[in-house]
Design a protein around this motif. Structure first.
Motif, PDB file in Angstrom:
ATOM      1  N   LEU A  23      40.231  23.431  36.444  1.00 48.55           N
ATOM      2  CA  LEU A  23      39.063  22.964  37.052  1.00 48.55           C
ATOM      3  C   LEU A  23      38.067  24.263  37.405  1.00 48.55           C
ATOM      4  O   LEU A  23      36.874  24.111  37.126  1.00 48.55           O
ATOM      5  CB  LEU A  23      39.300  22.357  38.483  1.00 48.55           C
ATOM      6  CG  LEU A  23      39.880  21.045  38.521  1.00 48.55           C
ATOM      7  CD1 LEU A  23      40.270  20.637  39.944  1.00 48.55           C
ATOM      8  CD2 LEU A  23      38.771  20.010  37.869  1.00 48.55           C
ATOM      9  N   LYS A  78      55.234  13.184  43.702  1.00 44.08           N
ATOM     10  CA  LYS A  78      55.194  14.217  42.868  1.00 44.08           C
ATOM     11  C   LYS A  78      55.528  13.854  41.375  1.00 44.08           C
ATOM     12  O   LYS A  78      56.572  13.108  41.277  1.00 44.08           O
ATOM     13  CB  LYS A  78      55.885  15.349  43.448  1.00 44.08           C
ATOM     14  CG  LYS A  78      55.183  15.873  44.784  1.00 44.08           C
ATOM     15  CD  LYS A  78      56.056  16.986  45.233  1.00 44.08           C
ATOM     16  CE  LYS A  78      55.401  17.554  46.442  1.00 44.08           C
ATOM     17  NZ  LYS A  78      56.289  18.498  47.141  1.00 44.08           N
ATOM     18  N   PRO A  79      55.224  14.522  40.451  1.00 34.19           N
ATOM     19  CA  PRO A  79      53.981  15.474  40.312  1.00 34.19           C
ATOM     20  C   PRO A  79      52.777  14.993  40.573  1.00 34.19           C
ATOM     21  O   PRO A  79      52.445  13.954  40.083  1.00 34.19           O
ATOM     22  CB  PRO A  79      54.257  15.870  39.042  1.00 34.19           C
ATOM     23  CG  PRO A  79      55.299  15.062  38.027  1.00 34.19           C
ATOM     24  CD  PRO A  79      56.084  14.275  39.145  1.00 34.19           C
ATOM     25  N   ILE A  80      52.330  15.867  41.407  1.00 31.18           N
ATOM     26  CA  ILE A  80      50.830  15.390  41.662  1.00 31.18           C
ATOM     27  C   ILE A  80      49.788  15.662  40.598  1.00 31.18           C
ATOM     28  O   ILE A  80      49.731  16.654  40.041  1.00 31.18           O
ATOM     29  CB  ILE A  80      50.507  16.223  42.910  1.00 31.18           C
ATOM     30  CG1 ILE A  80      51.206  15.417  44.366  1.00 31.18           C
ATOM     31  CG2 ILE A  80      49.027  15.738  43.371  1.00 31.18           C
ATOM     32  CD1 ILE A  80      51.202  16.438  45.356  1.00 31.18           C
ATOM     33  N   ASP A  81      49.036  14.468  40.351  1.00 30.57           N
ATOM     34  CA  ASP A  81      48.092  14.614  39.344  1.00 30.57           C
ATOM     35  C   ASP A  81      46.639  15.091  40.143  1.00 30.57           C
ATOM     36  O   ASP A  81      46.318  14.222  40.876  1.00 30.57           O
ATOM     37  CB  ASP A  81      47.777  13.303  38.507  1.00 30.57           C
ATOM     38  CG  ASP A  81      46.768  13.329  37.290  1.00 30.57           C
ATOM     39  OD1 ASP A  81      46.645  14.489  36.758  1.00 30.57           O
ATOM     40  OD2 ASP A  81      46.065  12.655  37.185  1.00 30.57           O
ATOM     41  N   ILE A  82      46.042  16.353  39.977  1.00 32.58           N
ATOM     42  CA  ILE A  82      44.898  16.593  40.883  1.00 32.58           C
ATOM     43  C   ILE A  82      43.673  15.479  40.954  1.00 32.58           C
ATOM     44  O   ILE A  82      43.310  15.139  42.057  1.00 32.58           O
ATOM     45  CB  ILE A  82      44.467  17.953  40.470  1.00 32.58           C
ATOM     46  CG1 ILE A  82      45.419  19.010  40.719  1.00 32.58           C
ATOM     47  CG2 ILE A  82      43.255  18.218  41.070  1.00 32.58           C
ATOM     48  CD1 ILE A  82      45.632  19.271  42.198  1.00 32.58           C
ATOM     49  N   PRO A  83      43.393  14.932  39.811  1.00 33.18           N
ATOM     50  CA  PRO A  83      42.225  13.919  39.764  1.00 33.18           C
ATOM     51  C   PRO A  83      42.679  12.737  40.784  1.00 33.18           C
ATOM     52  O   PRO A  83      41.631  12.210  41.715  1.00 33.18           O
ATOM     53  CB  PRO A  83      42.044  13.544  38.327  1.00 33.18           C
ATOM     54  CG  PRO A  83      42.583  14.767  37.710  1.00 33.18           C
ATOM     55  CD  PRO A  83      43.628  15.548  38.374  1.00 33.18           C
ATOM     56  N   SER A 130      57.038  15.005  32.996  1.00 37.83           N
ATOM     57  CA  SER A 130      57.096  14.181  33.978  1.00 37.83           C
ATOM     58  C   SER A 130      57.444  12.700  33.825  1.00 37.83           C
ATOM     59  O   SER A 130      58.176  12.110  34.301  1.00 37.83           O
ATOM     60  CB  SER A 130      56.087  14.225  34.931  1.00 37.83           C
ATOM     61  OG  SER A 130      55.293  13.045  35.562  1.00 37.83           O
ATOM     62  N   LYS A 182      52.596  16.871  32.079  1.00 34.32           N
ATOM     63  CA  LYS A 182      52.548  15.155  32.270  1.00 34.32           C
ATOM     64  C   LYS A 182      53.721  14.472  31.553  1.00 34.32           C
ATOM     65  O   LYS A 182      54.138  13.633  32.029  1.00 34.32           O
ATOM     66  CB  LYS A 182      51.372  14.835  32.154  1.00 34.32           C
ATOM     67  CG  LYS A 182      50.289  15.051  32.957  1.00 34.32           C
ATOM     68  CD  LYS A 182      48.951  14.298  32.928  1.00 34.32           C
ATOM     69  CE  LYS A 182      47.910  14.541  33.726  1.00 34.32           C
ATOM     70  NZ  LYS A 182      46.508  13.865  33.489  1.00 34.32           N
ATOM     71  N   GLN A 207      46.386  22.124  36.813  1.00 35.22           N
ATOM     72  CA  GLN A 207      45.050  21.528  36.873  1.00 35.22           C
ATOM     73  C   GLN A 207      43.818  22.137  37.713  1.00 35.22           C
ATOM     74  O   GLN A 207      42.798  22.238  37.433  1.00 35.22           O
ATOM     75  CB  GLN A 207      45.101  20.165  37.424  1.00 35.22           C
ATOM     76  CG  GLN A 207      45.879  19.250  36.245  1.00 35.22           C
ATOM     77  CD  GLN A 207      46.386  17.907  37.190  1.00 35.22           C
ATOM     78  OE1 GLN A 207      46.642  17.743  38.087  1.00 35.22           O
ATOM     79  NE2 GLN A 207      46.323  16.943  36.320  1.00 35.22           N
ATOM     80  N   ARG A 212      60.974  17.254  39.985  1.00 38.43           N
ATOM     81  CA  ARG A 212      59.932  16.813  40.313  1.00 38.43           C
ATOM     82  C   ARG A 212      59.042  17.960  41.066  1.00 38.43           C
ATOM     83  O   ARG A 212      57.742  18.284  40.622  1.00 38.43           O
ATOM     84  CB  ARG A 212      59.658  15.663  41.268  1.00 38.43           C
ATOM     85  CG  ARG A 212      59.909  14.294  40.447  1.00 38.43           C
ATOM     86  CD  ARG A 212      59.864  13.332  41.471  1.00 38.43           C
ATOM     87  NE  ARG A 212      60.629  12.029  41.046  1.00 38.43           N
ATOM     88  CZ  ARG A 212      60.183  11.082  40.109  1.00 38.43           C
ATOM     89  NH1 ARG A 212      58.750  11.272  40.111  1.00 38.43           N
ATOM     90  NH2 ARG A 212      60.708  10.319  39.669  1.00 38.43           N
ATOM     91  N   LEU A 271      57.828  20.523  38.505  1.00 30.42           N
ATOM     92  CA  LEU A 271      57.067  20.004  37.648  1.00 30.42           C
ATOM     93  C   LEU A 271      55.461  19.696  38.412  1.00 30.42           C
ATOM     94  O   LEU A 271      54.628  20.243  37.516  1.00 30.42           O
ATOM     95  CB  LEU A 271      57.699  18.816  37.344  1.00 30.42           C
ATOM     96  CG  LEU A 271      58.207  18.428  35.866  1.00 30.42           C
ATOM     97  CD1 LEU A 271      58.554  17.293  35.804  1.00 30.42           C
ATOM     98  CD2 LEU A 271      57.240  18.830  34.996  1.00 30.42           C
ATOM     99  N   SER A 272      55.645  19.533  39.422  1.00 30.40           N
ATOM    100  CA  SER A 272      54.460  19.149  40.390  1.00 30.40           C
ATOM    101  C   SER A 272      53.864  20.589  40.562  1.00 30.40           C
ATOM    102  O   SER A 272      52.800  20.663  40.390  1.00 30.40           O
ATOM    103  CB  SER A 272      55.015  18.613  41.750  1.00 30.40           C
ATOM    104  OG  SER A 272      53.646  18.209  42.443  1.00 30.40           O
ATOM    105  N   ALA A 273      54.595  21.527  40.706  1.00 34.60           N
ATOM    106  CA  ALA A 273      53.819  23.004  40.970  1.00 34.60           C
ATOM    107  C   ALA A 273      53.265  23.035  39.834  1.00 34.60           C
ATOM    108  O   ALA A 273      51.999  23.558  39.649  1.00 34.60           O
ATOM    109  CB  ALA A 273      54.826  23.976  41.444  1.00 34.60           C
ATOM    110  N   LEU A 287      52.124  21.395  37.158  1.00 39.12           N
ATOM    111  CA  LEU A 287      50.852  20.414  36.916  1.00 39.12           C
ATOM    112  C   LEU A 287      49.683  20.716  37.760  1.00 39.12           C
ATOM    113  O   LEU A 287      48.612  20.946  37.227  1.00 39.12           O
ATOM    114  CB  LEU A 287      51.360  18.988  37.097  1.00 39.12           C
ATOM    115  CG  LEU A 287      50.408  17.919  36.886  1.00 39.12           C
ATOM    116  CD1 LEU A 287      50.097  17.864  35.279  1.00 39.12           C
ATOM    117  CD2 LEU A 287      50.902  16.473  36.956  1.00 39.12           C
ATOM    118  N   THR A 288      50.121  20.802  39.161  1.00 45.83           N
ATOM    119  CA  THR A 288      48.956  21.066  39.982  1.00 45.83           C
ATOM    120  C   THR A 288      48.052  22.579  39.801  1.00 45.83           C
ATOM    121  O   THR A 288      47.145  22.620  39.848  1.00 45.83           O
ATOM    122  CB  THR A 288      49.457  21.231  41.692  1.00 45.83           C
ATOM    123  OG1 THR A 288      50.695  20.379  41.631  1.00 45.83           O
ATOM    124  CG2 THR A 288      48.382  20.657  42.571  1.00 45.83           C
TER     125      THR A 288
END
Lengths: 430, 226
Positions: free
Chosen positions: A228, B101-106, A251, A248, A224, A213, A216-218, A220-221
């Motif tokens: 933006l 996590k994983p963190i979804d920004i929105p 994940s 996503k 994103q 995770r 994956l989190s890195a 995705l963040t």
């Protein structure tokens, strides 16, 4: 969970070893009884032989003219052979009693030759006593002279049996107790490596969860955040969008695999709650009605009027049913109908998800619950599935002690049926 | 809002800090529990975002110690631990929200907004002082039909002023509220920032609201509307 398995193991061990013990004790007892009776029979036979030897008869006269005067007990001289015999009787060849000693006999011989255990009321004490009786035909040179019937009381032998039974009545339960204790200890010893393996697996899934995770989190963040700050007309916007989508879906895959890894086998009874299926399904139907409407599908539901309750982990159960409904939505073309039904059976709660979708080819039916199995690779890839939804649904239902069935006709639709035990495996677990 | 972000993975810390700053929050980002603990003694925060697994002092302990100290700012816990037992221990340790996590920004930003609404200082999605309105989500200041968009730091300064109107705020207080921890502002940076903010406020005709108190600091004194 381990204590439950240990108890089960100990119980089965005690049950099997106990039955062997009981059967063994029974056989020993039976053999002993047979042995004692045989000994008594031999004794009776010997005595009868001695008596028969004293029978005198005249060859020239008819067989009825048998001289019994010199026979011990029966004869007039009455020289007792011994005092162990309860009675002695002489029947003619025609079965008519002529002389007897001891209890009054029936007039005619009622039984054939051989050994027999009979019950007799003692004439003095009116006590019922058991006798072993021998009826032997006594032969002259050519023909039967008559029948000698003698009987000895079984009291002594019965006392022996009684004592033997007494020993068994105490020894068998004590031995059963020891077997149970041994079973419990052995169960504990057998559980040890399983417990360790389980804990290792738990730790592994926790570690894997973290290690998978975090990156994956890195991904995705960062993607994103990049998305933006990147205007939509820039080419990198599309790439970032793809990275976000892939992260996503990755994940979701990790979540599904962890779910499968964590909930192998039956769920621990302490993690189960009493779940009202009517409420659960009503909420679920409400949630999916909207989703179905977006795809021009109609979702109807029909719930049992009686409340149906099962012991379950509501989250896991919901996950299984969601997967089934999501599949139904995914594989039903527009204007189709999805029907959710809950009925109670004697011991089962039955939940059906019926759709009017594309159906599943017969060749695929046996495999649809396999992990990563896709009926139509092209289409599932488009809709973003991994082929894990049904595998998860099946595993979750099985974890609750239930089962899942499917019936399907191509281009007509499919029916998935989930059967959950009412008050599931609770009595079985305790 | 002043936010303390504690996350040991720089690849995760940086983007989160970026989005939070873009949304107009003052963010202090630290990589271990001990540093966070020290910071919490010195500074007050409106929101704590804490990773569970941190070097030296775990996020869980950080939470419980923070709560034991009687502080009440909301805490958002972010972690890869996803079992419901983990969530229970996280929330019981004092976290107000829990994000796997994983963190979804929105989603992350929505949770931050949700936690801000729980703050006792929250007064809706905008701050109002007399006829000046500050939109917290869009970083726009509005007055008498005129609007001006502010940069992150200008917004933070104005927000701080508007939360403490008619008070003399020392340069040190302002520095703590607007500049990140560990980033010493240059000697004239505050003067420059205040000048920038005044220029922005000219658009809405409120430039003279900010008073300079010689050798002490600044004060936001809105004219009384009679």
């Amino acid at each position: 969970m381990f204590n439950h398995s240990r108890r089960n193991l100990a119980r089965w061990f005690t049950l099997s070893m106990g039955s062997i013990l009981v059967v063994f004790a029974g056989i020993v007892y039976y053999v002993e009884v047979q042995d004692k009776l045989k000994g008594l029979d031999r004794l009776l036979y010997d005595k009868a032989s001695v008596m028969a030897a004293s029978v005198q008869y005249d060859l020239r006269q008819s067989p009825s003219n048998v001289d019994l005067n010199h026979v011990p007990l029966l004869g007039s001289g009455s020289h007792p052979l011994d005092k162990e015999l309860a009675y002695a009787r002489w029947y003619t060849a025609q079965g008519q009693v002529t002389r007897f000693f001891g209890a009054p006999p029936p007039e005619r011989l009622a039984v054939g030759p051989g050994f027999l255990t009979v019950q007799l009321a003692d004439p003095l004490t009116a006590e019922e006593i058991w006798l072993r009786q021998a009826t032997l035909p006594i032969k002259g040179r050519s023909e039967i002279l008559g029948y000698l019937q003698i009987a000895a009381p079984l009291t002594e032998v019965q006392d022996g049996f009684f004592q033997f039974r007494l020993v068994l009545t105490f020894a068998v339960p004590v031995a059963l107790g020891f077997i149970g204790l041994t079973g419990w200890l052995l169960g504990g010893a057998a559980m040890q490596p399983i417990r360790q393996a389980y804990q290792q697996l738990q730790r592994f899934t926790a570690d894997a969860s973290h290690e998978l995770r975090s990156p994956l989190s890195a991904i995705l963040t960062n993607a994103q955040v990049g998305l933006l700050s990147t205007p939509e007309d820039e080419p990198s916007h599309e790439s970032l969008r793809n990275i976000v989508d892939s992260a996503k879906s990755m994940s979701a895959l990790v979540n599904n695999l962890l779910l499968l890894a964590r909930h192998q086998g039956r769920l621990a009874p302490e993690s189960l709650k009493l779940v009202n299926l009517n409420v659960l399904l009503k909420d679920l139907a409400a949630q999916f009605t909207k989703l179905a409407a977006e795809q021009n599908l109609t979702l109807t539901y029909e719930l049992s009027k009686l409340p149906i309750e099962v012991q379950a982990d509501p989250d896991l159960l919901l996950q299984a049913l969601e997967n089934l409904l999501a599949n139904a939505c995914k594989y039903t073309p527009a204007h189709g109908v999805i029907h959710l039904r809950l009925v109670g059976h004697i011991n089962w709660a039955i939940i059906q998800v019926v759709d009017t979708g594309i159906g599943i080819p017969e060749a695929d039916l046996p495999h649809i619950f396999d992990r990563f199995y896709r009926v139509d690779t092209q289409r599932t890839l488009e809709s973003g599935g991994f082929g894990l939804g049904l595998a998860i649904a099946q595993q979750m239902v099985k974890a609750h002690g239930g089962q899942i069935r499917v019936a399907s006709t191509v281009s007509k639709g499919s029916t998935f049926q989930v059967e959950l035990p009412l008050k599931p495996h609770y009595s079985e677990l305790l | 809002m002043r936010i303390l972000l504690v996350e040991d993975d720089p690849k995760q810390l940086m983007p989160l800090k970026t989005v939070l700053t873009q949304a107009g929050h003052g963010v202090d980002g630290v990589k271990d529990g001990e540093t966070a603990q020290k910071l919490l003694i010195d500074k007050d925060y409106d929101l704590l975002i804490v990773d569970w697994m941190l070097p030296r002092l775990s996020g869980l302990n950080l939470c419980s110690q923070y709560r034991a100290a009687g502080k009440s700012a909301p805490i958002l816990m972010i972690t890869a631990k996803d079992t419901s037992a983990d969530k229970v221990s996280g929330l019981d340790a004092g976290a107000d929200d829990y994000l796997v996590k994983p963190i979804d920004i929105p989603e992350f930003m929505a949770r931050v907004r949700a936690l801000r609404r729980r703050s006792p200082l929250w007064q809706g999605d905008m701050l109002c002082l007399e006829d000046l309105q500050l939109h917290l989500d869009t970083l726009i200041a509005e007055r008498q039909g005129a609007a001006v968009s502010l940069s992150g730091r200008e917004f933070q300064l104005l927000e701080y002023f508007m939360r403490h109107p008619r008070q003399v705020l020392t340069r040190n207080q302002i520095e703590q509220a607007v500049w990140e921890w560990g980033a010493e502002p240059e000697s004239n940076a505050m003067t420059v920032l205040v000048r920038k903010l005044r220029r922005r406020l000219q658009v809405v005709g409120a430039a003279d609201w900010i008073e300079t108190i010689y050798s002490m600091g600044y004060r936001l004194s809105p004219p009384e509307i009679s």
